[in-house]
Motif scaffolding. Structure first.
Motif, mmCIF file in Angstrom:
data_model
loop_
_atom_site.group_PDB
_atom_site.id
_atom_site.type_symbol
_atom_site.label_atom_id
_atom_site.label_comp_id
_atom_site.label_asym_id
_atom_site.label_seq_id
_atom_site.Cartn_x
_atom_site.Cartn_y
_atom_site.Cartn_z
ATOM 1 N N ALA A 131 33.826 91.212 -4.668
ATOM 2 C CA ALA A 131 32.843 92.108 -3.918
ATOM 3 C C ALA A 131 32.028 91.896 -2.899
ATOM 4 O O ALA A 131 31.680 92.480 -2.086
ATOM 5 C CB ALA A 131 32.034 92.727 -5.252
ATOM 6 N N ASP A 176 30.388 98.794 -6.131
ATOM 7 C CA ASP A 176 31.770 99.467 -6.537
ATOM 8 C C ASP A 176 32.112 100.853 -6.350
ATOM 9 O O ASP A 176 33.248 101.021 -6.001
ATOM 10 C CB ASP A 176 31.951 98.829 -8.071
ATOM 11 C CG ASP A 176 31.767 97.528 -8.237
ATOM 12 O OD1 ASP A 176 31.938 96.587 -6.997
ATOM 13 O OD2 ASP A 176 31.633 96.833 -9.166
ATOM 14 N N GLU A 225 35.244 102.107 -4.505
ATOM 15 C CA GLU A 225 36.483 102.820 -5.018
ATOM 16 C C GLU A 225 36.781 104.188 -4.334
ATOM 17 O O GLU A 225 37.673 104.788 -4.481
ATOM 18 C CB GLU A 225 36.082 102.856 -6.445
ATOM 19 C CG GLU A 225 36.314 101.566 -7.224
ATOM 20 C CD GLU A 225 37.849 100.869 -7.105
ATOM 21 O OE1 GLU A 225 38.819 101.678 -7.101
ATOM 22 O OE2 GLU A 225 37.799 99.644 -6.823
#
Length: 160
Positions: free
Chosen positions: A35, A91, A95
């Protein structure tokens, strides 16, 4: 073109866009990406992996919107196709972008597979583009930027 030949062509286009023949897929290119590396811009490069993902998402959606509607929103090059650098992408945002790329890609595959879709005739509101040409554009464009993702990962020391 006979129907079985057209179906073979469509299958090849879908495979090329989704998986590629001589390169990794976009999904493979981002799999396992830490990340904290999403937004890093390597020295002497103008963008991060995040900016490339967003560029792929925006461009692919624009191509599909052009294919299906004369009234699609026209984007200004290059400003509307590239996002500004950011320090962090969470995240959920990451996504969501990857999922939107997959969803828009599937929408394009549905268009290709629709029996009413003429792959070879110019799109009425275009200037000579065909659905076949736009399919190859998506494949070419996404493959180009997928390769850049792999190169950036290599530069950052986070590729296989």
């Amino acid at each position: 073109m006979e129907n079985d030949q057209q179906q073979k062509l469509i299958s090849e286009l879908v495979f090329l866009i989704e998986k590629g023949n001589a390169h990794v897929s976009m999904e493979d290119a981002v799999a396992g990406l830490p990340a904290n590396m999403r937004t890093v811009i390597p020295e002497n490069l103008p963008y991060s992996i995040w900016q490339l993902i967003e560029h792929i998402r925006i461009a692919q959606k624009d191509i599909l919107d052009f294919c299906v509607s004369e009234d699609h929103e026209k984007l200004a090059w290059p400003d509307d196709y590239w996002t500004e650098p950011v320090e962090h992408i969470d995240d959920q945002t990451w996504e969501n972008a990857l999922n939107e790329i997959k969803q828009e890609r599937q929408r394009f595959f549905d268009l290709l597979q629709d029996e009413k879709t003429d792959l070879f005739s110019p799109i009425e509101w275009g200037d000579g583009q065909t659905i076949l040409c736009e399919a190859m554009l998506i494949a070419d464009h996404n493959a180009y930027h997928t390769a850049e993702i792999v190169v950036i990962r290599r530069m950052l020391g986070c590729w296989r």
